[in-house]
Design an enzyme around this catalytic site. Sequence first.
Site: not given
Ligand code: ADP
Ligand code: MG
Ligand code: MG
Length: 915
Positions: A26, A96, A105, A107, A356, A474, A596, A652, A798, A801, A865, A885
């Site tokens: 991030k 974040r 989701g 962290m 990302r 999620h 076989r 074989r 051959s 394995t 094989c 092969y």
């Molecule tokens: P995740 O890794 O679970 O996507 P994020 O850190 O990206 O978590 O953020 C969770 C939500 O909060 C996201 O929808 C993001 O757009 C929003 N968010 C994060 N930072 C900011 C910010 N500086 N201003 C407004 N919204 C934010």
């Molecule tokens: Mg995010």
């Molecule tokens: Mg055999």
Amino acid sequence: MAKYVYFFGGKKAEGGEQLRNLLGGKGAGLAEMVNLGIPVPPGFTITTEVCTLFYQQGMKLPEGLKEEVLENLKRVEELMGMRFGDPKNPLLLSIRSGARASMPGMMDTVLNLGLNEETVKGLAELTGNEWFAWDCRRRFVAMYGDVVLGLKPESKEEEDPFERIIDAKKKARGIKLDTEFTVDDLKDLVSAFKSLIKEKLNVGFPEDPLQQLWGAIGAVFQSWNNARAEAYRRLNNIPSSWGTAVNVQCMVFGNIGQDSGTGVAFTRNPSTGENVFYGEYLLNAQGEDVVAGTRTPLPINKAQKTDHSVASLEEEMPEVYRQLLEIRSILERRFKDMQDVEFTIQRGKLWMLQTRTGKRTSFAEFKAAVDMVREGLIDKEEALMRVSPDGLNQILRPIFDPKEINKAVKVAKGLNAGPGAATGKVVYNAEDAESWAARGEKVILVRAETSPEDIRGMNAAQGILTSRGGMTSHAALVARQMGKVCVAGCGELDINYRTKTIKIKGMTIKEGDYISINGSTGEVFAGEVKTIPSEVLRVLIDRTLKPEESQIYQDFDSLMKWADEARRLGVRTNADQPDQARVALAFGAEGIGLCRTEHMFFEGTRIDAVREMIVAEDPEGRKKALAKVQPMQKGDFVGLFKAMNGLPATIRTLDPPLHEFLPHGEKELRDLADKMGIAYERLAATVAGLQEANPMLGLRGCRLGILYPEITEMQARAVFEAACEVKKSGIDVKPEIMIPLVGDVNELKLQKDVVDRVASEVFASCGMSVDYKVGTMIEIPRAALTADAIATVAEFFSFGTNDLTQTTFGMSRDDAGKILRLYVERDVLEYDPFQRLDEVGVGKLMKTGVELGRKARPKLKVGICGEHGGEPHSVKFCHKLGLDYVSCSPYRVTVARLAAAQAAIEEKRGKKEAD
Ligand code: ADP
Ligand code: MG
Ligand code: MG
């Protein structure tokens, strides 16, 4: 002293994509966007190294960090012209997490940090919008209570405690949406939240913004080791030593009013891979609203609309949409890959919050990779490296039978979040999904929404169906990544966890009832719906679809052609019958690596003749019985050679222990005795005499052919007569006769003598000859260790394995399942060596075998094989060993072709790096 903090914002960032390991995904993405001139709210990243130090020093932040954080905070304040904790003009922050590999989701994030009873008033005055200020405040208290103070649901059946208060309030007020709350409602919520915290945790809510900041930073680092993050890491092989970074960023607000909003988008469709901008947004909302599934988001553009009553962002804010399109293309050009972005619009101004690499289905991976080559974004090799060989199998996955679908009862439609067709019994939580699947049931996991705790259950299910959340929820993200069929956000379903029922259109679907979901269309059907082959299979195998009618097939064909250009390793198939061989050839097999012959012995009535042969008391009796089998075997080989149409076929000689062919029950024995016209007692005695304590290590393989040369002779005769006949008809034949279970060169010599003698007899009587080879399987350790001697006789090797793994580990593969599952769970072994080749042990024997064999016969052809020939890691290992092969089952041929290409490209790239 090490630098712990990297600033981003304004026109330049201290970091960038090249510092991904240090800044996390991030942080690196934010910095890179700043450097590309894309608008990003300023902030700073605390490095992953700090996380490592945090754990090394017993959960303490390193010295000097505090000063660096405060300095960087000051830079943000200056850039924004606001101050953190200022009662009049408060700067708010988002905290974040961000690991090196994205962990959706896993962290937690805290938004609106810095709000307290004073600053909330300042924010209200500053924006002239009291509702907005209190909306931020109530979000912050709940998030902080959840993420930092740890107030989460206590059991599976329980809802989030803050959500419960919100729901109760909505009920009391008779409203449905968060946006319908009044300012007083929001204030009430905040008090209720604070009371809950006080009651449950016996602490007051921290009002000092700096205390909030350090609390949140500590919580992010701690969340690196929470149970759900660990579960995700285990599933995705992410080492726990990597650590997470913390991003502290100035807040921007999508919830100030109807001129504000927030959204997420993919630069291409993450389910299908199509090159279209794909996303969702909500007006007057904060980021997490889109992902959390509390409100169902709207489509970002007209192209994506299914419902004409809703307005897309393209129509609502054309200028913002245009900017987004521009950013989309800047990002794709920079990262040369599909991106997943988050954005927020504050009073008409667009801010980017994340970019990302987008999580996508294997299907989309493949489609986008092929397209990007055509668009000139990436080269063919890069495209080949991106598509996972196992994932490629998704393209071959079945879809619902259109005929069955017409009869099926469609009950609802949700979002097409993970393509493919799935059918199974309904379960309502992840634990049940796991336990039902463990006892062999096919299940569909049905949830209102999923959370990271559900990952293992999702993995165990055939498919996932949720009633809330969008394409980026999620459930959708994780399902796509796992290659699971998923229908998300199916709002019509009324799911009740307590009674374990779904109510829909007057029907009640109970736990254990069948349901079918189509993740490509979003449709949900009651009951079980049959499936049929995918488009590629219909073109290649069934021939019910023309190549030019299927874009998917054409893309598939392109990719496979590129793979064939790149690979060095040949790919053959394990096939016993002409129809299997034809399927494999359609998938691109270049020959048969293992036929076989014993499988032919079971067909129709011939098993009787085979049994007669086995129980015969002298060579004469055996020859009589074999004479009945021989014409049938010859017929099989004619079919096989014709199907191969000039490609080599390794055949074989008989391998399994004889008792596998014998009747076992008394009734069966009596029937056979009758048929053969001998006394039951005599037959029973013969059969008893053939019993062995360890048949797998007993009279089988070449030992059979040495004891009963008539068998090998019959098989060789069938092969050569068939070969001559087919060659006469104008089709080239390349038989390769393979002697199994050889441990000493003399065993092979004895069998080769029989084969060569029969060949010259058959050729003399047919008045023609056919080129053939005689080789051996290397499947017991002694063969690998004496491969130099064996290669003086063998014209090819051959590696079998399956047996080689069995004999190397001294572990019967029929009994290994239980033991190995335990071994893998307890980390005794990293993986099951019967599924993936054990490079360390079995691999060392193979290496020895190849080296010794080629020392004696430099041009010795070597293949594999065993089942491993279709497993990507093992294929790559075979490439490294310099095999000629791999041979695998027909449906793994495309997997092996791609894995072989990747092995060649990896080798080339490795060499370049070394230069
Ligand atoms: P995740 O890794 O679970 O996507 P994020 O850190 O990206 O978590 O953020 C969770 C939500 O909060 C996201 O929808 C993001 O757009 C929003 N968010 C994060 N930072 C900011 C910010 N500086 N201003 C407004 N919204 C934010
Ligand atoms: Mg995010
Ligand atoms: Mg055999």
